[in-house]
Design an enzyme around this catalytic site. Structure first.
Site, PDB file in Angstrom:
ATOM      1  N   ASN A 194       3.885  -0.127   5.091  1.00  0.00           N
ATOM      2  CA  ASN A 194       4.493  -1.388   5.538  1.00  0.00           C
ATOM      3  C   ASN A 194       3.519  -2.561   5.515  1.00  0.00           C
ATOM      4  O   ASN A 194       3.365  -3.274   6.502  1.00  0.00           O
ATOM      5  CB  ASN A 194       5.096  -1.220   6.944  1.00  0.00           C
ATOM      6  CG  ASN A 194       5.993  -0.004   7.049  1.00  0.00           C
ATOM      7  OD1 ASN A 194       6.795   0.253   6.156  1.00  0.00           O
ATOM      8  ND2 ASN A 194       5.834   0.771   8.108  1.00  0.00           N
ATOM      9  N   HIS A 195       2.895  -2.764   4.357  1.00  0.00           N
ATOM     10  CA  HIS A 195       1.958  -3.868   4.181  1.00  0.00           C
ATOM     11  C   HIS A 195       2.355  -4.766   3.003  1.00  0.00           C
ATOM     12  O   HIS A 195       1.515  -5.095   2.168  1.00  0.00           O
ATOM     13  CB  HIS A 195       0.536  -3.342   3.944  1.00  0.00           C
ATOM     14  CG  HIS A 195      -0.007  -2.530   5.069  1.00  0.00           C
ATOM     15  ND1 HIS A 195      -1.049  -1.635   4.894  1.00  0.00           N
ATOM     16  CD2 HIS A 195       0.310  -2.465   6.378  1.00  0.00           C
ATOM     17  CE1 HIS A 195      -1.334  -1.051   6.048  1.00  0.00           C
ATOM     18  NE2 HIS A 195      -0.515  -1.537   6.967  1.00  0.00           N
ATOM     19  N   PRO A 196       3.603  -5.190   2.883  1.00  0.00           N
ATOM     20  CA  PRO A 196       3.980  -6.014   1.730  1.00  0.00           C
ATOM     21  C   PRO A 196       3.345  -7.399   1.791  1.00  0.00           C
ATOM     22  O   PRO A 196       3.299  -8.031   2.841  1.00  0.00           O
ATOM     23  CB  PRO A 196       5.508  -6.098   1.849  1.00  0.00           C
ATOM     24  CG  PRO A 196       5.775  -5.954   3.312  1.00  0.00           C
ATOM     25  CD  PRO A 196       4.739  -4.986   3.809  1.00  0.00           C
TER      26      PRO A 196
ATOM     27  N   HIS B  25       0.842  -1.196   0.000  1.00  0.00           N
ATOM     28  CA  HIS B  25       0.000   0.000   0.000  1.00  0.00           C
ATOM     29  C   HIS B  25       0.880   1.250   0.000  1.00  0.00           C
ATOM     30  O   HIS B  25       1.528   1.549   1.008  1.00  0.00           O
ATOM     31  CB  HIS B  25      -0.888   0.020   1.249  1.00  0.00           C
ATOM     32  CG  HIS B  25      -1.980  -0.996   1.241  1.00  0.00           C
ATOM     33  ND1 HIS B  25      -2.336  -1.724   2.365  1.00  0.00           N
ATOM     34  CD2 HIS B  25      -2.815  -1.413   0.258  1.00  0.00           C
ATOM     35  CE1 HIS B  25      -3.333  -2.528   2.061  1.00  0.00           C
ATOM     36  NE2 HIS B  25      -3.640  -2.363   0.790  1.00  0.00           N
TER      37      HIS B  25
END
Length: 556
Positions: free
Chosen positions: A483-485, A332
């Protein structure tokens, strides 16, 4: 606070291996002359690699059966750093010894900036260093997963697993559970500017939504968080701490898994490095890979599973040619709209710094789920170029459904070297357009009369950044990640799928991937809650497979 973090992003380096911490009593085998230890006596039914948001859940659920022996390997240390438990302190954890502190390669569509990616290197993984926002995603996310060839992953199928984990402050309902391990709570003392943001959004004709995890996701409201009694509720706290005394669970920290071991295409164990010595341990049932979106594909490739050409170029023997390993990286992207505050904005220790949110769908004909998320932070969260002293608040504009895709690959065959990450943020022009729309909406909300007593001068992008071209330039300068990989070992049945709907690695027996990397498409919102759900669902799948296996060996 967070602005200091941004300034550090330019010189933080990947941290070295931790010295080892030990949670449970362990067998210490003697090294062989070759420096490799094969601990033949300590054979386990399952080895779980990674004690993060999914791995901790799997370890807990599998050891509910006292006859099932589980080894949980974590490269980081125990979660004893005091700041971990204080919600408001989470930014101070980033770039420290509990963070892998990864960076992408130069991002070609973000002015060649390298983007900092914190990842938990500690028991609890990223759930021990994240912002603790509890968002499940949208019901359409999971229905779409199933439509992509993943039976059993519809919203109807996964909802019971979300509820199973929960100890919901609001009590039991159609959408929520109680008496689960994971404490979920409302903000106890939200910042006044957070509450006013919700009112401002409603004044701009967005719906009030008291529960983003309920019947609908769109609208404005306060977030629920993984916080219990004012302290962080990581998966280490919720799922591991209560079971430290289980004799069938062994947890080793400071244990970096270097490769998975195979006999032809059957998984037989793992090798890991602890205190400079490589150990090998056998497994009788399965290895569960829960190292995360960056490290799970890295370990698969180090073990010979991945794109054959890439592996051969690094002299890694190919076990199975799986071209999808490390592909399909999604995240995101986020950009900030920030304002000076006309009054001080004190923060409670229990604040997670992201207390209020808004989910917006800008084109109902194209998107069933909200394509923009906004988070109100009662602090200055901007690129260092826009830093200034004094009280401030920020509206973080997030693209929920990015179309750009990145990849994870290997720098070398050295397991101690970080993975090579190319996120390709804004590669697809539609992602930039969504963020432009989001900035315009954020400004409209910020100029609601409900925020008059707080809103001072616009810090970022700045009032001079007004036309679309200027806003696009600002985004390329300031765009970052929340920080949503996800997605690098995606679930499916197409040629680029890495695991099937049971999360079994294709072409391999006895190996599953259980973490955010299996998501075929990123969820609508923060990804920690979906990752915990994946752990819960996978544990039931593994138990069911074990039951079938045991029945097969019983005498007739």
């Amino acid at each position: 606070m967070l602005n200091k973090l941004y300034q550090r992003r330019h010189f933080l380096q990947n941290t070295a291996l931790f010295s080892t911490g030990l949670i449970t009593s362990l067998v210490h085998p003697r090294p062989t002359s070759a420096g490799i230890v094969e601990n033949e006596k300590a054979q386990y039914d399952y080895v779980v690699i990674g004690a993060g948001s999914a791995g901790s859940v799997v370890a807990n659920r599998l050891t509910e059966n006292p006859a099932t022996r589980v080894l949980l390997l974590e490269a980081g240390n125990p979660d004893t750093k005091p700041a971990i438990q204080v919600p408001v302190e989470w930014p101070t954890l980033l770039g420290t010894e509990v963070d892998w502190a990864y960076f992408t390669e130069e991002e070609p569509y973000l002015n060649k900036r390298k983007i900092f990616h914190p990842r938990g290197k500690v028991l609890g993984g990223s759930s021990s260093i994240n912002a603790m926002i509890y968002i499940r995603g949208n019901c359409h996310d999971y229905d779409h997963w199933q439509e992509l060839g993943n039976p059993g992953w519809s919203y109807h199928d996964v909802l019971p697993y979300f509820k199973k984990s929960e100890d919901q402050q609001r009590g039991i309902s159609l959408f929520h559970g109680v008496n689960g391990p994971l404490g979920i709570s409302d903000p106890a003392t939200p910042s006044p500017v957070s509450q006013r943001f919700v009112e401002a959004a409603i004044s701009r004709d967005y719906e009030s939504n008291p529960d983003f995890n309920g019947i609908q996701q769109s609208g404005a409201g306060l977030y629920q968080r993984t916080i219990q009694d004012g302290k962080r509720e990581s998966t280490a706290i919720a799922f591991l701490r209560p079971i430290f005394n289980r004799t069938n669970l062994t947890i080793k920290t400071g244990a970096l898994v270097s490769r998975i071991l195979f006999e032809k295409t059957r998984t037989v164990g793992v090798a890991y490095i602890q205190n400079g010595t490589e150990y090998q341990v056998r497994v009788s049932q399965e290895v569960i890979l829960s190292a995360g979106t960056f490290d799970s594909p890295q370990l698969l490739m180090l073990s010979g599973i991945g794109p054959a050409e890439h592996l051969r170029a690094l002299n890694i023997p190919v076990v199975v040619d799986l071209p999808g390993v490390g592909q399909n990286l999604q995240d995101h992207p986020m950009v900030s709209v920030a304002y000076q505050s006309l009054q001080e904005l004190p923060l409670a220790p229990s604040s997670n710094l992201g207390e209020a949110g808004l989910f917006v769908c800008t084109n109902l004909s194209l998107d069933a789920a909200p394509n923009i998320q906004m988070t109100l932070a009662p602090i200055l969260f901007v690129n260092p170029a826009f830093a200034r002293p004094g009280a401030a608040f920020s509206i973080l504009v997030i693209n929920n459904h990015p179309q750009s895709r990145g990849s994870v690959s290997l720098h070398s065959s050295n397991p101690k070297e970080p993975p090579l990450i190319r996120a390709n943020y804004l590669q697809n022009k539609s992602d930039l357009k969504i963020l432009v729309k989001g900035i315009k909406i954020a400004r409209q909300i910020a100029h609601s009369s409900r925020l008059n007593e707080f809103r001072g001068e616009e810090i970022a992008p700045g009032t001079e950044v007004s036309n679309t071209k200027a806003i696009q330039a600002y985004i390329r300068q300031a765009c970052d990640t929340v920080n949503h990989p996800v997605g690098t070992c995606k679930m499916g049945n197409d040629p680029m799928a890495v695991v099937d709907s049971q999360l079994r690695v294709r072409g391999i027996d006895g190996l599953r991937v259980v973490d955010a990397s299996i998501m075929p498409l990123i969820t609508t919102g923060n990804t920690n809650a979906p990752t915990i759900m994946i752990g819960e669902k996978a544990a039931d799948m593994i138990k069911a497979a074990q039951s079938v296996s045991q029945k097969r060996v019983l005498p007739s």
